[in-house]
Each structure stands twice: as C-alpha cells, then as structure tokens.
Design a protein around this motif. Sequence first.
Motif, PDB file in Angstrom:
ATOM      1  N   SER A   5      24.355  39.046 -10.117  1.00 20.61           N
ATOM      2  CA  SER A   5      24.990  37.783 -10.480  1.00 20.61           C
ATOM      3  C   SER A   5      24.026  36.798 -11.121  1.00 20.61           C
ATOM      4  N   GLY A   6      22.725  37.090 -11.066  1.00 19.68           N
ATOM      5  CA  GLY A   6      21.737  36.200 -11.665  1.00 19.68           C
ATOM      6  C   GLY A   6      20.474  36.126 -10.830  1.00 19.68           C
ATOM      7  N   PRO A   7      19.403  35.559 -11.368  1.00 26.79           N
ATOM      8  CA  PRO A   7      18.142  35.461 -10.623  1.00 26.79           C
ATOM      9  C   PRO A   7      18.252  34.467  -9.471  1.00 26.79           C
ATOM     10  N   ALA A  24      13.347  25.810  -9.899  1.00 27.65           N
ATOM     11  CA  ALA A  24      14.515  25.694 -10.762  1.00 27.65           C
ATOM     12  C   ALA A  24      15.468  26.860 -10.511  1.00 27.65           C
ATOM     13  N   GLY A  25      16.743  26.656 -10.817  1.00 27.55           N
ATOM     14  CA  GLY A  25      17.716  27.726 -10.680  1.00 27.55           C
ATOM     15  C   GLY A  25      18.212  27.893  -9.257  1.00 27.55           C
ATOM     16  N   ALA A  26      18.803  29.060  -9.006  1.00 32.49           N
ATOM     17  CA  ALA A  26      19.407  29.341  -7.703  1.00 32.49           C
ATOM     18  C   ALA A  26      18.329  29.581  -6.650  1.00 32.49           C
ATOM     19  N   VAL A  27      18.526  28.988  -5.473  1.00 29.11           N
ATOM     20  CA  VAL A  27      17.542  29.061  -4.382  1.00 29.11           C
ATOM     21  C   VAL A  27      18.268  29.360  -3.074  1.00 29.11           C
ATOM     22  N   MET A  28      17.622  30.165  -2.226  1.00 29.53           N
ATOM     23  CA  MET A  28      18.119  30.434  -0.875  1.00 29.53           C
ATOM     24  C   MET A  28      16.949  30.392   0.098  1.00 29.53           C
ATOM     25  N   ALA A  80      27.026  34.826  -4.184  1.00 25.32           N
ATOM     26  CA  ALA A  80      26.791  35.134  -5.587  1.00 25.32           C
ATOM     27  C   ALA A  80      26.177  33.916  -6.250  1.00 25.32           C
ATOM     28  N   VAL A  81      25.323  34.165  -7.240  1.00 21.50           N
ATOM     29  CA  VAL A  81      24.822  33.108  -8.096  1.00 21.50           C
ATOM     30  C   VAL A  81      25.931  32.794  -9.087  1.00 21.50           C
ATOM     31  N   VAL A  82      26.408  31.549  -9.081  1.00 18.21           N
ATOM     32  CA  VAL A  82      27.572  31.208  -9.901  1.00 18.21           C
ATOM     33  C   VAL A  82      27.224  30.236 -11.027  1.00 18.21           C
TER      34      VAL A  82
END
Length: 322
Positions: A198-200, A235-239, A318-320
């Motif tokens: 779904s993405g990085p 930056a971007g998706a983080v968990m 999911a990375v949306v």
Amino acid sequence: MLKSRTIWARIGTIAEAMLLVAIAAVGACTVLTFWAHSDWRLELLSHFHVQYFWILAGLALIVAMRRRVVGALTATVLALVNFAIIVPLYFGPAPPATSRTISRCMSQNVYFHNHDYQRTLDLVHSERPDVVLFLEVTPDWGEALRALEPEYPFWRVVARPDSSGMAFYSRHAIDQLIVTNLAQTGLPTIVVRLLLPSGPLTLFCAHPVSPRNASDFEIRNRQLEELGTLARSRAGAVMVLGDLNTTSWSPCFQDLLAESGLVDSRRGFGVDGTWPALPLPLRIPIDHCMVSPGVAVYGRRIASAVGSDHRGIIVDFAVVEP
C-alpha cells in the motif's frame, strides 16, 4: 435469640462499613489519577480505570440494595467518572474505503522467562502477519525464531539475556533499518522503512523501561518524549509498535500522542487489554500501535495466549495517503 440478632446486626454494620471504605479507597484511586503526571506511583494508578469502573459499579449496586443512598450515589458518580475515561476508546472515525492492499502487523512480548517457543511460532503461522515484532527476545528466543526466516526473509534480531531484546520480521522488502537507543539508555529500538504494497511506512519498534521507581519513571518518560520527536520528524506514513509500559489513559501516553502527532489505534476498537495474560477485565492495555493520519486501521484485536505474561496485538492497516 436476641443475642444472635445482635451479632448479626453487628456483622451487618461491619460489612456496610467495609463497603463504604472500599468505595472511598477506589474513589481515591480514581481522583488521584488526575495528578498522574507528577509521580510514578500516581501514574500506576491511572492504568486501572476499567477495574475501578467495575468495582465501583458493583459496590454501587450492593450498597443500593442495602438502601444506603449516599453511598450508592457516591459509588455511581465515581464509576461514571471512570466510564467517561474509558468510553472514548470505543468511538473513532470509520476507516476510508481503499483499493490498496491491507497489511497485518503483530506485536508480541514473548516474556524472556517463557520457553514455549512453538506456541508463538504456531500463532504466527495461524495469523499470517506481514510484519511481526517480538519483544524480550533472548539468545534462545533468537535461535527459535530462525524458523520464520523462510516465510519472512527480511529480519533483524537484537537478542539480549534480559528483557530488553527484540526481533523484527517482515514478508516485505526493507528500504532502511537501523537500531538506535532512546534517551541514550542503551536499550534497542528498531527503526525500519518498509516497502508495503500500500506504500512505504516508517515503523518504530519500541520497548521503553518499566517505571517501577522514580528513576525508571523519568527514564521511561524521556524515552517516550524522544520517540514522539523522532516519529514527528519522519515524513510520510509512520507507525509506532510495541510494549510501551504505559496505558492509553496515562498523561505520559497522551503527551506522546501530542508530541508525535500519531493516533492511538485503539480508537474505535475498545480497550484491548494485553497485560497480564489473564481473563478480561483484569488486563490493562500496555502494548500499543499508533499510526500517523496517513495510515488507516481496518481491524484490531488481541492475540491468543502463548505462554507469555502478555497477549499480543494484531492490527490490520493500509497506507492510504502518499
């Protein structure tokens, strides 16, 4: 006969007094949690709002049956205070519809004194997560987890003889992986950039110290503060995933959310208590998954018991957002 009635009357008076003392004690614990930021012992009290609610609700019912109106009202109000603290976890925005692939992550504190390796491996094979974090990984656990390598070709094991070790396994490729330590404590934290369908995603695998005294409380809080700063800087998706040794109701955890800009994945799914591995409602939620706004959570639940003192968490996400 009169003497027998007198004895039973005294027993009833003592029982009522004990009920009122219990209401006062649990009520005091509830009120003191509002100062949990200032002392490690008060923060410990903030972890048990579910237990306070059920105890006070039960006491309110018993006292009401004995027609002690003031005591029943007091217990009811205090129970509602705890309920108001708990209930927000059961409400949250519905995740957006997406055509992107939904991934699954799992975090499991295996407990370094636990030697039942096969139950944990069976759990992984049963749940089939895309990403797995193991905590309290000793050298023996590191050796046992090698059985996962054929299915999880991207991995990193940082085994320790104590409770500070961890291991990370992924079905998906890794763009970057580093092992750092928060607040210069020497305790490992794995930071990995995953290339998910779904993405990085930048994933922080963390296990701060348990705040068993004032010194460890300060260290744990510094670790959480630095974790929040690092998460916000990406930056971007983080968990953030792991056993954070605090609950969703602690002001220290709330500070982490504010500093990081992340969202507690429990929102909309409930308490999901993980420690100790006892029947509900005895568990408290100290194992966490927090996500940035660009990550949507489609499912969240507690894993089956595997011989550890923790239950694991399983999160579908999911990375949306790019």
